[in-house]
Write a protein that holds these residues in place. Sequence first.
Motif, PDB file in Angstrom:
ATOM      1  N   UNK A 222      50.772  14.352 -10.584  1.00 35.57           N
ATOM      2  CA  UNK A 222      50.496  12.927 -10.362  1.00 35.57           C
ATOM      3  C   UNK A 222      49.923  12.266 -11.620  1.00 35.57           C
ATOM      4  N   UNK A 223      49.075  13.005 -12.369  1.00 31.27           N
ATOM      5  CA  UNK A 223      48.537  12.438 -13.615  1.00 31.27           C
ATOM      6  C   UNK A 223      49.649  12.145 -14.620  1.00 31.27           C
ATOM      7  N   UNK A 243      43.124  10.589 -19.091  1.00 34.63           N
ATOM      8  CA  UNK A 243      42.603  11.635 -19.983  1.00 34.63           C
ATOM      9  C   UNK A 243      41.274  12.190 -19.470  1.00 34.63           C
ATOM     10  N   UNK A 244      40.440  11.329 -18.894  1.00 37.51           N
ATOM     11  CA  UNK A 244      39.182  11.814 -18.303  1.00 37.51           C
ATOM     12  C   UNK A 244      39.470  12.819 -17.187  1.00 37.51           C
ATOM     13  N   UNK A 245      40.417  12.482 -16.321  1.00 37.88           N
ATOM     14  CA  UNK A 245      40.703  13.364 -15.194  1.00 37.88           C
ATOM     15  C   UNK A 245      41.372  14.665 -15.635  1.00 37.88           C
ATOM     16  N   UNK A 248      38.642  16.804 -16.896  1.00 40.29           N
ATOM     17  CA  UNK A 248      37.884  17.399 -15.778  1.00 40.29           C
ATOM     18  C   UNK A 248      38.610  18.636 -15.242  1.00 40.29           C
ATOM     19  N   UNK A 249      39.973  18.536 -15.149  1.00 43.26           N
ATOM     20  CA  UNK A 249      40.730  19.712 -14.705  1.00 43.26           C
ATOM     21  C   UNK A 249      40.539  20.890 -15.661  1.00 43.26           C
ATOM     22  N   UNK A 250      40.615  20.594 -16.989  1.00 39.00           N
ATOM     23  CA  UNK A 250      40.391  21.668 -17.968  1.00 39.00           C
ATOM     24  C   UNK A 250      38.970  22.230 -17.849  1.00 39.00           C
ATOM     25  N   UNK A 251      38.015  21.338 -17.609  1.00 39.50           N
ATOM     26  CA  UNK A 251      36.621  21.780 -17.474  1.00 39.50           C
ATOM     27  C   UNK A 251      36.454  22.700 -16.262  1.00 39.50           C
ATOM     28  N   UNK A 252      37.109  22.357 -15.152  1.00 43.99           N
ATOM     29  CA  UNK A 252      37.017  23.196 -13.956  1.00 43.99           C
ATOM     30  C   UNK A 252      37.708  24.555 -14.158  1.00 43.99           C
ATOM     31  N   UNK A 253      38.731  24.563 -15.031  1.00 46.23           N
ATOM     32  CA  UNK A 253      39.438  25.809 -15.313  1.00 46.23           C
ATOM     33  C   UNK A 253      38.839  26.562 -16.504  1.00 46.23           C
ATOM     34  N   UNK A 262      39.406  15.988 -25.239  1.00 46.62           N
ATOM     35  CA  UNK A 262      39.840  14.813 -24.471  1.00 46.62           C
ATOM     36  C   UNK A 262      38.691  13.841 -24.233  1.00 46.62           C
ATOM     37  N   UNK A 263      37.476  14.366 -23.964  1.00 45.76           N
ATOM     38  CA  UNK A 263      36.333  13.474 -23.763  1.00 45.76           C
ATOM     39  C   UNK A 263      36.041  12.675 -25.032  1.00 45.76           C
TER      40      UNK A 263
END
Length: 716
Positions: A222-223, A243-245, A248-253, A262-263
């Motif tokens: 979806x992104x 890019x923020x979202x 966040x996905x990379x951060x969770x992984x 990205x931040x």
Amino acid sequence: MLRFLRKLIVYHFFIFCLVLKAQIKEDTFSRPSESLKTEYREKKRIEEAYNLLKNNKEKEAYIIAHELLKKTLDNRSKTNVNLLLGYYFNSRQINDSSLFYTKKALKYNKLIKNDSLKNRTYSLGYNLFGINNKRIGLLEESRKWHRKGIDISQKFKEKNLYYTHTHGLALVYSEMGDYKSALNLFKECLTYKDNPTITYGSYINIGSIYAKLNDYKSSNDYYQKALKLSQQKENYHAIAVIKINLAINYQDQKDVDKATTLYNEVILLSEEKEYKHLSLIARLNKGSVYKDLKKYNDAEIAFYSALHDAIELGYLDDQKLIYDNLKDIFIAQNDYKKAFEFVTKSFEIKDSINKLQSDKEIDELEVKYKTLQKEKEIKVLQVENYNRKLELKNQDEAIKNLKLQQEVQKKENENKILSFQNASEKKLNEITLLKKDQEIQETKLIRQKGIKNTILYSFLILLVPVIGLLVTYYQKLQTQSELNKKQEEISGQKISSLLKDQELKLIKASIEGQDKERKRIAQELHDSIGGNLAAIKLQLNNPTNSNKEDYLKTINYQIDDTYEQVRSLSHNLIPKKFSKNNFCDVLEEYFSNIGKSSSLTTSFVVYPRIEIDFLEEILQIEAFKIIQELITNTIKHSKASSVELQLNLVDNVLSILFEDNGIGFNPNNNNDGIGFENIKSRLNKIYGTFHIDSRINRGTIINIEIPTLTTIANEI
């Protein structure tokens, strides 16, 4: 780990533009154009303002809107101007100002007659209420306004506004953790293809929900759809959110390198485009990354920068979250004193959120109580109306009885008429005799009228020359009064010219005083400081063989003496008014003195006064001298009768708006004089900008903007 996730806030300003255009066209064609030229021009200015705001020229739109608020507008124009300001502050994420102007817009909208445009305006206002309340953490309040917007848009079949509020309601449900309801609403929004902003906003938020459910593959799909669409439309706000979202996905992984990269990209893009909210989110998430890696110094820096943005934007939830993270950092470093400070601040923010929620509930209860009272009043009125209907029925029966009585009276009148006819025949004979007598009397009256006419004609012949003499005397009086008026005008012009000459003499005297002061400073530099420097140079070039310690003491003493002279001379150059008094008070006193000593009518407005008083003294001095130069030019050249000065401090930019009602000039044909050159040179020192709006016989408006932070940084 606490997740910092903020979804896309869909800005529907183009809807407001369409509504406003429709309102302008409707009002223009429903009234005669000749009788409402002024109103037509004002509506054109409103249309110009929202076009500027739509094309990212926000400051120009803001200036036009505030100029229009000073004028006498109809209720629809007041509604449009205030709603425009509400969208302006919403785009800059200044929530209090956006709510204030939206409330004013809906207040004036109540006074407009019921039509489709009025209902669209209500729906747009409810959307602003929902967005701003969600930003400051009042989710229940936000949900209430979006539901109201859905109801009114369904009732009046406003499809675009319906999906606007549906998208906003889905965002609120997502914030509240009701992901099932949020997904259903976002997928409903994807069926609407007329607004790409709603489409990629829905893609982004669906991806965010799947990320929360740990379905990262669906989330990234979806992104990518949202990123592709937003790049086609060049929507940088949406690109930053995506890019923020993804980060966040990379951060969770646990891929912290890609997440941090990205931040940083989002922070740079947000600072360039002034997306303060997105910059805040990126800094918060970046701080959480460093916190998880136990890089506490980097995390502390990221959270402090995010705290500054959260306080400036008024986001209570974010402030509480930052205080909680800082508490955890200092506990990990065994600094329990600072950890306790941040726990205390977190509880204070929590209490303030609860208080705001309770205040809203109290307001709703008051509204319900008032509605119950109004319902009781309506019931009483219904009873009164029923009683009145009964009275009307009784009156109808009384009218029927009166008609019967009138018929009886008619019959009685017919009998009376017959008796009158008999009596009239007798009187006819008597009338014939009377007519003969009248004919005799008429002949006598004709003779008397002839005598009277001869007397009147002779009187008129005498009256004509008397009237002629009176007319000539009246004309002489009129000419004499006109001569007196012209003499008064000439004397008034002479007095005004003398006053202006006196004002110019005062200005020349002040300039001569400045020249004398410059000569005194030059002489002081040459005689005292120059002499000391020459003596020091001579001693350094010809050292003696005497005691070196005495030799160095002598030179050191002369250098100290020179330093003290330079210091005292520089202190004398700084105006003492600004060191002893507030800048706004000094400027207001100066402006009022100009009005008292001349024929000018002056007006001085400043906001916010306290923040402007605390500006750097160097910036205040330069601003004061620029205003002096503007007033001097007005007195010399403009022939104005009134002058208005406004000072505003918005987003660390000092705005000086100077306006007169003089003869004006053409800026394209006018060569810059010494005055304008002096102003430009002063503005170049402090990185200010200078705009002139002037036309012949229309006055002059000068707008000066000075960035306060840039000026302070360069002075340091």
